[in-house]
Design an enzyme around this catalytic site. Structure first.
Site, PDB file in Angstrom:
ATOM      1  N   HIS A 308       0.854  -1.179   0.000  1.00  0.00           N
ATOM      2  CA  HIS A 308       0.000   0.000   0.000  1.00  0.00           C
ATOM      3  C   HIS A 308       0.894   1.234   0.000  1.00  0.00           C
ATOM      4  O   HIS A 308       1.946   1.222   0.624  1.00  0.00           O
ATOM      5  CB  HIS A 308      -0.906   0.009   1.250  1.00  0.00           C
ATOM      6  N   ASP A 366      -7.954  -5.568   0.260  1.00  0.00           N
ATOM      7  CA  ASP A 366      -8.464  -6.419  -0.813  1.00  0.00           C
ATOM      8  C   ASP A 366      -8.059  -7.868  -0.684  1.00  0.00           C
ATOM      9  O   ASP A 366      -8.525  -8.719  -1.445  1.00  0.00           O
ATOM     10  CB  ASP A 366      -7.985  -5.887  -2.170  1.00  0.00           C
TER      11      ASP A 366
HETATM   12  N1  ACO Z   1       4.339  -7.718  -4.732  1.00  0.00           N
HETATM   13  C1  ACO Z   1       5.681  -7.701  -4.910  1.00  0.00           C
HETATM   14  N2  ACO Z   1       6.457  -6.593  -4.818  1.00  0.00           N
HETATM   15  C2  ACO Z   1       5.821  -5.447  -4.524  1.00  0.00           C
HETATM   16  C3  ACO Z   1       4.432  -5.357  -4.319  1.00  0.00           C
HETATM   17  C4  ACO Z   1       3.681  -6.557  -4.434  1.00  0.00           C
HETATM   18  N3  ACO Z   1       2.351  -6.532  -4.251  1.00  0.00           N
HETATM   19  N4  ACO Z   1       4.078  -4.088  -4.043  1.00  0.00           N
HETATM   20  C5  ACO Z   1       5.210  -3.379  -4.070  1.00  0.00           C
HETATM   21  N5  ACO Z   1       6.283  -4.187  -4.358  1.00  0.00           N
HETATM   22  C6  ACO Z   1       7.690  -3.783  -4.434  1.00  0.00           C
HETATM   23  C7  ACO Z   1       7.978  -3.061  -5.746  1.00  0.00           C
HETATM   24  O1  ACO Z   1       8.433  -3.935  -6.754  1.00  0.00           O
HETATM   25  C8  ACO Z   1       9.030  -2.066  -5.318  1.00  0.00           C
HETATM   26  O2  ACO Z   1      10.293  -2.739  -5.274  1.00  0.00           O
HETATM   27  P1  ACO Z   1      11.676  -1.939  -5.618  1.00  0.00           P
HETATM   28  O3  ACO Z   1      11.782  -0.863  -4.564  1.00  0.00           O
HETATM   29  O4  ACO Z   1      12.710  -2.991  -5.513  1.00  0.00           O
HETATM   30  O5  ACO Z   1      11.484  -1.379  -7.006  1.00  0.00           O
HETATM   31  C9  ACO Z   1       8.656  -1.689  -3.871  1.00  0.00           C
HETATM   32  O6  ACO Z   1       7.908  -2.829  -3.385  1.00  0.00           O
HETATM   33  C10 ACO Z   1       7.794  -0.435  -3.771  1.00  0.00           C
HETATM   34  O7  ACO Z   1       6.694  -0.575  -4.668  1.00  0.00           O
HETATM   35  P2  ACO Z   1       6.012   0.634  -5.444  1.00  0.00           P
HETATM   36  O8  ACO Z   1       5.204   0.110  -6.588  1.00  0.00           O
HETATM   37  O9  ACO Z   1       7.036   1.683  -5.742  1.00  0.00           O
HETATM   38  O10 ACO Z   1       5.046   1.193  -4.299  1.00  0.00           O
HETATM   39  P3  ACO Z   1       3.774   2.104  -4.491  1.00  0.00           P
HETATM   40  O11 ACO Z   1       3.551   2.780  -3.206  1.00  0.00           O
HETATM   41  O12 ACO Z   1       3.939   2.966  -5.714  1.00  0.00           O
HETATM   42  O13 ACO Z   1       2.615   1.059  -4.845  1.00  0.00           O
HETATM   43  C11 ACO Z   1       0.786  -0.436  -4.665  1.00  0.00           C
HETATM   44  C12 ACO Z   1       1.624   0.661  -3.966  1.00  0.00           C
HETATM   45  C13 ACO Z   1       0.318   0.088  -6.040  1.00  0.00           C
HETATM   46  C14 ACO Z   1      -0.453  -0.723  -3.836  1.00  0.00           C
HETATM   47  C15 ACO Z   1       1.663  -1.713  -4.830  1.00  0.00           C
HETATM   48  O14 ACO Z   1       2.065  -2.195  -3.554  1.00  0.00           O
HETATM   49  C16 ACO Z   1       0.938  -2.834  -5.611  1.00  0.00           C
HETATM   50  O15 ACO Z   1       0.987  -2.828  -6.854  1.00  0.00           O
HETATM   51  N6  ACO Z   1       0.261  -3.789  -4.887  1.00  0.00           N
HETATM   52  C17 ACO Z   1      -0.495  -4.844  -5.546  1.00  0.00           C
HETATM   53  C18 ACO Z   1      -1.846  -4.312  -5.997  1.00  0.00           C
HETATM   54  C19 ACO Z   1      -2.796  -4.074  -4.838  1.00  0.00           C
HETATM   55  O16 ACO Z   1      -2.997  -4.929  -3.979  1.00  0.00           O
HETATM   56  N7  ACO Z   1      -3.431  -2.877  -4.865  1.00  0.00           N
HETATM   57  C20 ACO Z   1      -4.451  -2.522  -3.861  1.00  0.00           C
HETATM   58  C21 ACO Z   1      -4.025  -1.329  -3.071  1.00  0.00           C
HETATM   59  S1  ACO Z   1      -5.162  -1.005  -1.802  1.00  0.00           S
HETATM   60  C22 ACO Z   1      -6.496  -0.322  -2.557  1.00  0.00           C
HETATM   61  O17 ACO Z   1      -6.461   0.283  -3.597  1.00  0.00           O
HETATM   62  C23 ACO Z   1      -7.734  -0.505  -1.885  1.00  0.00           C
END
Ligand code: ACO
Length: 431
Positions: A308, A366
């Protein structure tokens, strides 16, 4: 807002600027950079708004480190325990918990607006049967501005109020009808003798040929899902609603924009993507392979339902949702559910795994909601529409707050331009 007399000093290109600071009631101070361009001829660069407050708001507060979510100051776990969805709607919209009389009046107003204009059925029938219900919702909600002309004048507070009630009241009907249309069943009209969540379940699962009695435990679980999704401060879809509304677009058009944004798998679409992922994993033995893929930088796979932008400790909504999942599966006698087993084991492994611990990736709201919705009988394509109908109150509360805020201007971000500098047009034969 607390008074803050400190200033931030910024030095660049031989200039020094003093920028005012502001203190919120809770949370970190902000540096007010509104005069930065006028006084310093520079912009800030913050793609994805990781360090930018786009507005001031008194509706919802999240402390990502503590894993705390407050609506108008009240913690979400306390509301989930003691309140119900329509009371939370009132709280979000008007700022205070209602008295018994205010709540009754509000519930009556919402209940009396649940029907859709009969002609709107033609919109549903215009879609292909296999259309995703989110596609139908974006279209039908946008089309509401063609039907409810008496609540599109955003300068009239009464019309804004009517639009808010209409949207909260009609969204379950729209979502349920999108579902009914996709399975070829007749639309079921709203029933005023049922509460908000039970009425939604009735519109989704009743058929004219037989009596359908809503199980009160399932209605309570549905109400909880709605409550846990009601608002989440300046998330992507809410910011979209604010941005669309900042140009003066009518509330129905602005909320349609929010629904479109919510659909993405990184946001509301994650509940559908998460359950599909759990099914794809299939059995507990396959989990290590998927954990390995999630860690692989060259593999685009992510563990859906994990991570998140703001919560870096735990998502308080996920905790409540997990309890609800156990309750609902127990009630329906499906504790032995393979998907739930995969979910629990995946959560256990990921929470101990160094990669996920270091990146502070925890299950979000979720992760468990899909399991509950599937157990209730919803197909995965309905998960995001249910999120959309639950979040409508958050969108409309934030939109109303924005319209009433004298500081609000049209949202118009700047950019760091990386394209070609000025050059001259060359004739086609010279290229
Ligand atoms: N699985 C594996 N790796 C992940 C995940 C994941 N679910 N989420 C983040 N990471 C990693 C990224 O690869 C990144 O790694 P790096 O630093 O080596 O490049 C690091 O963690 C940071 O991730 P970002 O994408 O930069 O974080 P951001 O804050 O932009 O994204 C998000 C947050 C979009 C929710 C992300 O965690 C994600 O895509 N999660 C999966 C989708 C999801 O469950 N979304 C629901 C969110 S809650 C809602 O909307 C109600």
């Amino acid at each position: 807002m607390a008074e803050n007399t400190s200033k931030a000093t910024l030095s660049f290109n031989g200039k020094t600027l003093e920028l005012p600071m502001q203190s919120p009631t809770v949370g970190p101070d902000v540096i007010d950079i509104r005069k930065l361009y006028a006084d310093g001829d520079v912009f800030t660069f913050d793609p994805g708004f990781t360090s930018t407050a786009s507005c001031q708001s008194s509706i919802t507060y999240i402390d990502g480190d503590l894993g705390e979510l407050l609506h108008r100051g009240y913690p979400i776990d306390e509301l989930a325990d003691k309140s119900h969805y329509l009371e939370v709607c009132y709280l979000l919209l008007y700022g205070e918990l209602p008295t018994a009389a205010q709540l009754e009046d509000f519930e009556t107003r919402v209940t009396r607006h649940t029907m859709l204009h009969e002609q709107m059925q033609y919109f549903f029938r215009g879609f292909r049967r296999d259309a995703h219900p989110m596609a139908i919702m974006v279209g039908v909600v946008g089309a509401m501005s063609a039907f409810y002309h008496d609540s599109t004048d955003i300068s009239d507070p009464w019309q804004r109020e009517v639009a808010a009630i209409r949207m909260i009241a009609k969204m379950p009907t729209i979502a349920a009808w999108a579902y009914k249309y996709s399975i070829g069943q007749p639309f079921v009209y709203p029933r005023n003798n049922l509460d908000y969540a039970a009425n939604f379940l009735h519109m989704c699962f009743a058929v004219p040929s037989e009596e359908y009695v809503v199980d009160p435990i399932l209605a309570k679980a549905m109400d909880r899902i709605m409550m846990l999704h009601a608002d989440h401060e300046q998330n992507a879809s809410t910011s979209t609603v604010r941005l669309a509304g900042s140009s003066g677009a009518n509330p129905f058009a602005s909320i349609a924009a929010g629904i479109a944004c919510l659909w993405g798998p990184a946001h509301g679409g994650a509940n559908q993507a998460c359950l599909e992922m759990l099914r794809q994993i299939g059995t507990v033995d396959n989990i290590p392979e998927y954990i390995k893929r999630a860690k692989d930088k060259d593999d685009p796979f992510r563990l859906m339902g994990f991570g998140h932008r703001v919560y870096k400790n735990f998502d308080p909504r996920a905790k409540v949702m997990k309890e609800s999942a156990d309750e609902v599966l127990n009630l329906l006698g499906i504790e032995d559910n393979e998907t739930l087993k995969v979910a629990k084991e995946l959560e256990r492994i990921a929470l101990e795994d160094e990669f996920f611990v270091e990146k502070k990736l925890y299950p979000n709201v979720d992760f468990y909601s899909g399991i509950i919705l599937e157990a209730m009988g919803f197909p995965t394509s309905m998960f995001t529409p249910i999120f959309a109908l639950s979040r409508t109150v958050g969108w409309i509360s934030q939109w109303k707050e924005m319209i009433g805020d004298p500081q609000q201007k049209i949202g118009r971000p700047r950019q760091l331009y990386t394209g070609a500098p000025r050059r001259s047009y060359s004739e086609v034969e010279d290229r």
